[in-house]
Design a protein around this motif. Sequence first.
Motif, PDB file in Angstrom:
ATOM      1  N   SER A  59     164.382  22.290  86.531  1.00 13.52           N
ATOM      2  CA  SER A  59     165.091  23.423  87.134  1.00 13.52           C
ATOM      3  C   SER A  59     164.081  24.470  87.567  1.00 13.52           C
ATOM      4  N   GLY A  60     164.522  25.344  88.444  1.00 11.29           N
ATOM      5  CA  GLY A  60     163.643  26.408  88.899  1.00 11.29           C
ATOM      6  C   GLY A  60     163.181  27.280  87.751  1.00 11.29           C
ATOM      7  N   ARG A  61     164.072  27.502  86.787  1.00 14.85           N
ATOM      8  CA  ARG A  61     163.712  28.349  85.655  1.00 14.85           C
ATOM      9  C   ARG A  61     162.626  27.692  84.809  1.00 14.85           C
ATOM     10  N   GLN A  62     162.744  26.372  84.575  1.00 14.69           N
ATOM     11  CA  GLN A  62     161.722  25.661  83.813  1.00 14.69           C
ATOM     12  C   GLN A  62     160.376  25.706  84.523  1.00 14.69           C
ATOM     13  N   ALA A  63     160.390  25.449  85.829  1.00 18.11           N
ATOM     14  CA  ALA A  63     159.149  25.460  86.597  1.00 18.11           C
ATOM     15  C   ALA A  63     158.524  26.844  86.615  1.00 18.11           C
ATOM     16  N   THR A  64     159.361  27.878  86.713  1.00 18.59           N
ATOM     17  CA  THR A  64     158.861  29.250  86.740  1.00 18.59           C
ATOM     18  C   THR A  64     158.203  29.618  85.422  1.00 18.59           C
ATOM     19  N   MET A  65     158.839  29.245  84.302  1.00 19.92           N
ATOM     20  CA  MET A  65     158.255  29.554  82.993  1.00 19.92           C
ATOM     21  C   MET A  65     156.903  28.876  82.835  1.00 19.92           C
ATOM     22  N   SER A  66     156.810  27.593  83.216  1.00 16.75           N
ATOM     23  CA  SER A  66     155.553  26.863  83.089  1.00 16.75           C
ATOM     24  C   SER A  66     154.468  27.502  83.950  1.00 16.75           C
ATOM     25  N   SER A  67     154.811  27.819  85.208  1.00 15.77           N
ATOM     26  CA  SER A  67     153.805  28.365  86.111  1.00 15.77           C
ATOM     27  C   SER A  67     153.395  29.775  85.706  1.00 15.77           C
ATOM     28  N   ASP A  68     154.324  30.585  85.221  1.00 12.37           N
ATOM     29  CA  ASP A  68     153.978  31.950  84.817  1.00 12.37           C
ATOM     30  C   ASP A  68     153.020  31.952  83.635  1.00 12.37           C
ATOM     31  N   ILE A  69     153.255  31.042  82.678  1.00  9.32           N
ATOM     32  CA  ILE A  69     152.345  30.942  81.529  1.00  9.32           C
ATOM     33  C   ILE A  69     150.951  30.522  81.991  1.00  9.32           C
ATOM     34  N   LEU A  70     150.902  29.536  82.875  1.00  7.97           N
ATOM     35  CA  LEU A  70     149.617  29.087  83.398  1.00  7.97           C
ATOM     36  C   LEU A  70     148.922  30.193  84.176  1.00  7.97           C
ATOM     37  N   TYR A  71     149.676  30.898  84.992  1.00  9.01           N
ATOM     38  CA  TYR A  71     149.094  31.970  85.805  1.00  9.01           C
ATOM     39  C   TYR A  71     148.484  33.046  84.909  1.00  9.01           C
ATOM     40  N   ASP A  72     149.242  33.507  83.924  1.00  6.31           N
ATOM     41  CA  ASP A  72     148.739  34.557  83.026  1.00  6.31           C
ATOM     42  C   ASP A  72     147.510  34.078  82.258  1.00  6.31           C
ATOM     43  N   THR A  73     147.505  32.792  81.871  1.00  7.40           N
ATOM     44  CA  THR A  73     146.356  32.237  81.143  1.00  7.40           C
ATOM     45  C   THR A  73     145.106  32.233  82.012  1.00  7.40           C
ATOM     46  N   LEU A  74     145.260  31.790  83.256  1.00  2.00           N
ATOM     47  CA  LEU A  74     144.109  31.712  84.150  1.00  2.00           C
ATOM     48  C   LEU A  74     143.598  33.105  84.514  1.00  2.00           C
ATOM     49  N   VAL A  75     144.492  34.041  84.766  1.00  2.00           N
ATOM     50  CA  VAL A  75     144.078  35.408  85.097  1.00  2.00           C
ATOM     51  C   VAL A  75     143.260  36.006  83.952  1.00  2.00           C
ATOM     52  N   ARG A  76     143.663  35.684  82.743  1.00  2.00           N
ATOM     53  CA  ARG A  76     142.976  36.275  81.575  1.00  2.00           C
ATOM     54  C   ARG A  76     141.665  35.577  81.255  1.00  2.00           C
ATOM     55  N   TYR A  77     141.665  34.234  81.319  1.00  2.00           N
ATOM     56  CA  TYR A  77     140.505  33.502  80.823  1.00  2.00           C
ATOM     57  C   TYR A  77     139.634  32.852  81.918  1.00  2.00           C
ATOM     58  N   ASP A  78     140.162  32.712  83.114  1.00  2.00           N
ATOM     59  CA  ASP A  78     139.404  32.041  84.178  1.00  2.00           C
ATOM     60  C   ASP A  78     139.777  32.654  85.529  1.00  2.00           C
ATOM     61  N   PRO A  79     139.449  33.942  85.723  1.00  2.00           N
ATOM     62  CA  PRO A  79     139.913  34.646  86.935  1.00  2.00           C
ATOM     63  C   PRO A  79     139.369  34.073  88.243  1.00  2.00           C
ATOM     64  N   ASP A  80     138.310  33.255  88.174  1.00  2.00           N
ATOM     65  CA  ASP A  80     137.761  32.645  89.392  1.00  2.00           C
ATOM     66  C   ASP A  80     138.219  31.198  89.543  1.00  2.00           C
ATOM     67  N   HIS A  81     139.288  30.837  88.864  1.00  2.00           N
ATOM     68  CA  HIS A  81     139.806  29.463  88.920  1.00  2.00           C
ATOM     69  C   HIS A  81     140.196  29.109  90.360  1.00  2.00           C
ATOM     70  N   LEU A  82     139.982  27.857  90.736  1.00  2.00           N
ATOM     71  CA  LEU A  82     140.271  27.402  92.098  1.00  2.00           C
ATOM     72  C   LEU A  82     141.697  27.746  92.519  1.00  2.00           C
ATOM     73  N   LEU A  83     142.665  27.534  91.629  1.00  2.00           N
ATOM     74  CA  LEU A  83     144.063  27.789  92.005  1.00  2.00           C
ATOM     75  C   LEU A  83     144.326  29.272  92.213  1.00  2.00           C
ATOM     76  N   LEU A  84     143.612  30.153  91.517  1.00  2.00           N
ATOM     77  CA  LEU A  84     143.768  31.585  91.757  1.00  2.00           C
ATOM     78  C   LEU A  84     143.147  31.971  93.095  1.00  2.00           C
ATOM     79  N   GLN A  85     142.032  31.341  93.459  1.00  2.00           N
ATOM     80  CA  GLN A  85     141.453  31.584  94.785  1.00  2.00           C
ATOM     81  C   GLN A  85     142.435  31.161  95.886  1.00  2.00           C
TER      82      GLN A  85
END
Length: 818
Positions: free
Chosen positions: A706-732
């Motif tokens: 569901s959209g809600r499941q996908a959103t929760m997964s992606s938001d957790i990943l996004y916050d993790t990468l912003v905090r620990y790997d701000p130059d990650h390819l997906l953030l670029q």
Amino acid sequence: MTTNITPRTLPDSLQRWFDAKGWSLHPHQQAMLERAENPALLLIAPTGGGKTLAGFLPTLAELGTDPDAGLHTLYVSPLKALASDIKRNLGTPIEGAGLNIRVEDRTGDTPSSRKKRQRADPPHILLTTPESLALLTSYEDAPRMFKGLQRVIVDEIHALAESKRGDQLMLALARLQTLCPDLRRVGLSATVDDPQQIAHLLARHPDPCDILLADPGPDPDIQMLVTDEAPPWSGGGAKYAIPAVLEQVKKHKTTLIFHNTRAQAELFFHNLWLANEDALPIGIHHGSLDRDQREKVEAAMVRGDLRAIVCTGSLDLGIDWGDVDLVIQVGAPKNVKRLVQRIGRANHRYNAPSKALLVPANRFEVVECIAALEAVKAHDLDGDTRGAGPRDVLCQHILIAAASGPFDADALYAEMTSAGAYSDLSRASFDACLDFCATGGYALRAYDQWQRIRQRPDGLWELRDPRSAVRIRQNIGTIQDSDTLKVKWRGRGGAPLGEVEEGFAASLTPGDTFLIGGQIVRYEGLRDMVVQVTRDAKKKPKIATFMGTKFATSTQLSQRILRIFQQDDWPALPPHTRDWLHLQRDVSQLPQPGRLLIESFPHDGREQLVVYGFAGRNAQQTLGLLLTKRMEEEGLAPMGFVATDYATLIWGLDAVTDPRPLFDLERLEAGLDGWLAGNAVMKRTFRASATIAGLIERQVGGQRKSGRQATMSSDILYDTLVRYDPDHLLLQITREEAMRGLVDFDRIRDMCQRVGDRIDLLRLTRVTPLAAPLFLEPGRVPINGEADERLLEEEVTRLMDESGLNQIEVKPSWRVPY
């Protein structure tokens, strides 16, 4: 058709069939036969000019004289329905000439048993979509299936070139070219603003692409619709024009009534049906309706059972929908190329002018429609230059390559850079994508689930777990549907109506009524992720409908509007709009190319600032966010803003006396970076790019999250990468995509660079005529409940009195001399 067929170019049986029909080839069709051996060929021919047949003629000629078994020609289109339509149309000459040619389509709707058989025993001609082609290249047996492939035909290539689907397709073609080095490529289109750019995308880099321009035929018969009532000052429904539209429907066999959004289409269809006292058969068609309902409408169109179809971009492209003899575009077209494409749906015959009418939804759109008419007359198509190929699509292609078997990185890099959009791809960028597919990136390398590929001792790359190929195939594609929920009638076995966005569904409470498929339905509740509804007999929904896609006015069309403003008078405009512009010039001034007009005045106890950037809705919305942030930094007190395609209105406590510091480009971009860092726009963009790149899976084990499941997964990943790997390819990638798409910062940058310090701030005492409609935009004047029309009318009267617009005499009807 005008010239004779050369008997040597076609099989005798096909020649005889053409002769029996009294047909001969157009010059561009003959030229396609003569240039059949070209490695890459782009045909630009008008709608109704037989460009699809032109693309297939070399195939029919070759298969008609030497029908070897195996796949000879692959046809790729943006629409599943278009592939089905081509299959039906191709059957006519093949059966008429008695040719032993097998034609099949393969899309998401094709039964799995037929898909399996097609891989083992492919037809001579396979009709498919970019997604299905990418899936076919992911199988281990792809080299065997495609070993005899000689030609690829890409239809409506302009539509694919504007999106990631086109990038995905060109990477798939690069793969096919590796398997079949002598593969010939053909692109077909009726609306191309930059042929060289499309040719660059189509050809195998650095090989050239031949461009064949057909006779464009006569100019379309396109005018503004004459109405008894003048358009309103604001809004997008064009309800005022319904009587005139109905009269046009009565005078024609079949009319397509295009809208820019699904919401506007639903509202217009509802109001049109209420006014349809003669009970004319009218249908509605858009992408959120249930497939069965769309197919019923399409079948009725082909049979000629419908007098009118209210539609959106779902009917833009090249399907021949029955005997359409009129196209009506409701609302400003926003894009000249899209308008030309839609006009071409009428009188689908070569050398016969298409007939179309434009219906502006409000007074400002009258000017925009005139600009679009002038652009069509001047054959001035608009289009934005696309940048380098997006890297999330590149990551997906690496996974597709791995699913098909072990690969050499050097060979894959050479293959990818043969695709036009990736011809400038650096090895470092490729290696970064390769590392992402192998490890997930620095912050995620400890997790097995993101380590999809590995390098073997012999240097080749392969899937770490061969079983993951199934999951990769389940998630192939670049189309990111908005998170939607099914809408069905309540009760056991309730029939489906279509889909609405999750966000829209979340805003509903039991008893709310809304429009879908032209029907007013009552929301009863959400069960098993299905929106359950019942019929409602009311004549007006409480909530209009879901939103759907919104278009922004193109840069070229905006510049044409600004040039129109520089005229001394506007004889082509109706009197009410012409007087409106003259009054604006008297009390203030009109925006000019190369300058930025800003108006400042008091209203309702607040200071108002209007910035006429003409940068498109997304860019003007982003400009509002950035300017209010800059105003806060400068010690001003902004309170809110609203944006349209042409202006941003900001209200607050303090007047702006010097706007130049607010438009410092470096500080605007710095403000954008800060705003984007934790914004929902970035998270939404990250979710889309991460899904395409394979970091997030929407399909697992055949079940869609569901959209809600996908959103929760992606938001957790996004916050993790912003905090620990701000130059990650997906953030670029996410920042690149957000800047290019959702926030349209490139337009703001272009505006600031073009304007420089040529900013005109006018301090005025009251609302100006050009600013008045901004105060009626949704979100600026909240109008709700049963009294909405009366309150809106009172607000309009007050604003028009204040701006002097009620001095304008409104004629009962008007006509534009085009």
